[in-house]
Design a protein around this motif. Structure first.
Motif, short mmCIF file in Angstrom:
data_model
loop_
_atom_site.label_atom_id
_atom_site.label_comp_id
_atom_site.label_asym_id
_atom_site.label_seq_id
_atom_site.Cartn_x
_atom_site.Cartn_y
_atom_site.Cartn_z
N ILE A 1 0.86 -1.18 -0.06
CA ILE A 1 0.12 -0.04 -0.05
C ILE A 1 0.79 1.13 -0.02
CG2 ILE A 1 -1.74 1.23 1.20
CD1 ILE A 1 -2.41 -1.54 2.56
N PRO A 2 1.33 1.66 -1.15
CA PRO A 2 2.23 2.74 -1.21
C PRO A 2 1.89 4.26 -0.45
CG PRO A 2 1.37 2.16 -3.38
CD PRO A 2 0.82 1.21 -2.59
N THR A 3 0.30 4.44 -0.38
CA THR A 3 0.01 5.60 -0.01
C THR A 3 -0.09 5.45 1.53
OG1 THR A 3 -2.34 4.62 -0.37
CG2 THR A 3 -1.56 6.30 -2.10
N LEU A 4 0.26 4.48 2.09
CA LEU A 4 0.24 4.31 3.77
C LEU A 4 1.61 5.42 4.24
CD1 LEU A 4 -1.39 2.49 5.49
CD2 LEU A 4 0.55 0.86 5.40
N GLN A 5 1.17 6.49 4.58
CA GLN A 5 2.11 7.46 5.00
C GLN A 5 2.08 7.63 6.74
OE1 GLN A 5 4.46 8.33 2.81
NE2 GLN A 5 3.48 7.26 1.48
N ALA B 1 -6.70 3.61 9.60
CA ALA B 1 -8.11 3.64 8.57
C ALA B 1 -7.93 2.41 7.86
CB ALA B 1 -7.93 4.91 7.82
N VAL B 2 -6.96 1.89 7.38
CA VAL B 2 -6.60 0.71 6.62
C VAL B 2 -6.81 -0.58 7.37
CG1 VAL B 2 -4.96 -1.02 5.49
CG2 VAL B 2 -4.89 1.10 4.93
N MET B 3 -6.64 -0.65 8.92
CA MET B 3 -7.03 -1.53 9.65
C MET B 3 -8.51 -1.67 10.01
SD MET B 3 -5.35 -4.08 11.42
CE MET B 3 -5.06 -4.72 12.72
N PHE B 4 -9.01 -0.60 10.23
CA PHE B 4 -10.49 -0.69 10.23
C PHE B 4 -11.36 -0.92 9.05
CE2 PHE B 4 -14.61 1.60 9.57
CZ PHE B 4 -15.46 1.24 10.68
N GLU B 5 -10.71 -0.71 7.70
CA GLU B 5 -11.48 -1.24 6.56
C GLU B 5 -11.33 -2.76 6.46
OE1 GLU B 5 -13.23 -0.04 4.21
OE2 GLU B 5 -13.18 2.13 5.42
N LEU B 6 -10.01 -3.23 6.84
CA LEU B 6 -9.81 -4.76 6.68
C LEU B 6 -10.58 -5.51 8.01
CD1 LEU B 6 -5.93 -4.53 6.35
CD2 LEU B 6 -7.57 -5.39 4.73
N ALA C 1 -11.84 -3.26 -2.06
CA ALA C 1 -12.18 -2.53 -0.80
C ALA C 1 -11.24 -1.23 -0.36
CB ALA C 1 -12.72 -3.58 0.29
N LEU C 2 -10.14 -1.76 -0.31
CA LEU C 2 -9.07 -0.70 0.24
C LEU C 2 -9.06 0.48 -0.79
CD1 LEU C 2 -6.43 -2.97 1.43
CD2 LEU C 2 -7.92 -1.62 2.73
N GLU D 1 -11.56 1.49 -2.65
CA GLU D 1 -12.57 2.29 -2.38
C GLU D 1 -12.46 3.29 -1.42
OE1 GLU D 1 -17.12 1.14 -1.29
OE2 GLU D 1 -16.31 0.03 -3.17
N ALA D 2 -11.72 2.75 -0.25
CA ALA D 2 -11.42 3.53 0.99
C ALA D 2 -10.37 4.68 0.51
CB ALA D 2 -11.04 2.77 2.17
N GLY D 3 -9.87 4.71 -0.58
CA GLY D 3 -8.62 5.53 -1.00
C GLY D 3 -7.19 5.03 -0.71
N TYR D 4 -7.23 3.82 -0.68
CA TYR D 4 -5.70 3.33 -0.35
C TYR D 4 -5.40 2.19 -1.56
CZ TYR D 4 -5.92 5.44 3.92
OH TYR D 4 -6.10 6.49 4.88
N GLU D 5 -4.45 2.63 -2.52
CA GLU D 5 -4.06 1.93 -3.38
C GLU D 5 -3.50 0.47 -2.84
OE1 GLU D 5 -0.80 1.62 -6.97
OE2 GLU D 5 -1.74 3.58 -6.54
N ALA D 6 -4.00 -0.67 -3.28
CA ALA D 6 -3.36 -1.81 -2.52
C ALA D 6 -3.14 -2.94 -3.66
CB ALA D 6 -4.38 -2.47 -1.49
N THR D 7 -2.02 -3.57 -3.57
CA THR D 7 -1.73 -4.59 -4.66
C THR D 7 -1.16 -5.72 -3.97
OG1 THR D 7 -0.73 -2.99 -6.06
CG2 THR D 7 -0.27 -5.16 -6.77
N PRO D 8 -1.81 -6.93 -4.17
CA PRO D 8 -1.26 -8.27 -3.55
C PRO D 8 0.08 -8.44 -3.90
CG PRO D 8 -3.46 -8.59 -4.53
CD PRO D 8 -3.04 -7.42 -5.04
N VAL D 9 1.13 -8.89 -3.08
CA VAL D 9 2.49 -9.28 -3.27
C VAL D 9 2.59 -10.71 -3.19
CG1 VAL D 9 3.45 -7.04 -3.19
CG2 VAL D 9 3.12 -8.55 -1.17
#
Length: 69
Positions: free
Chosen positions: A8-12, A19-24, A58-59, A61-69
């Motif tokens: 998640i490159p936008t995780l700053q 927020a990501v933890m809440f979404e997950l 889902a991530l 949609e919440a505003g966090y670009e996420a790519t499975p690695v």
């Protein structure tokens, strides 16, 4: 039980990590999750009822670009 790590490159900030933890945790079929802020990753343990692509969507949609690695 499948486990998927997402980049998640936008995780700053800690607020982003929270927020990501809440979404997950809010997703059905997610059993456990952990967010690693310094590495910009999230680890998710989930059932086969949800695909990694659905978690990433889902991530996103919440505003966090996420790519499975």
């Amino acid at each position: 039980m499948p486990e998927t790590t997402f980049h998640i490159p936008t995780l700053q900030t800690q607020e982003d990590a929270d927020a990501v933890m809440f979404e997950l945790q809010d997703l059905p079929c997610v059993n456990q999750a952990d967010v690693n802020l310094p590495e910009h990753t999230a680890w998710v343990s989930h059932t086969r009822m949800i695909a990694p692509e659905d978690i990433a969507a889902a991530l996103q949609e919440a505003g966090y670009e996420a790519t499975p690695v």
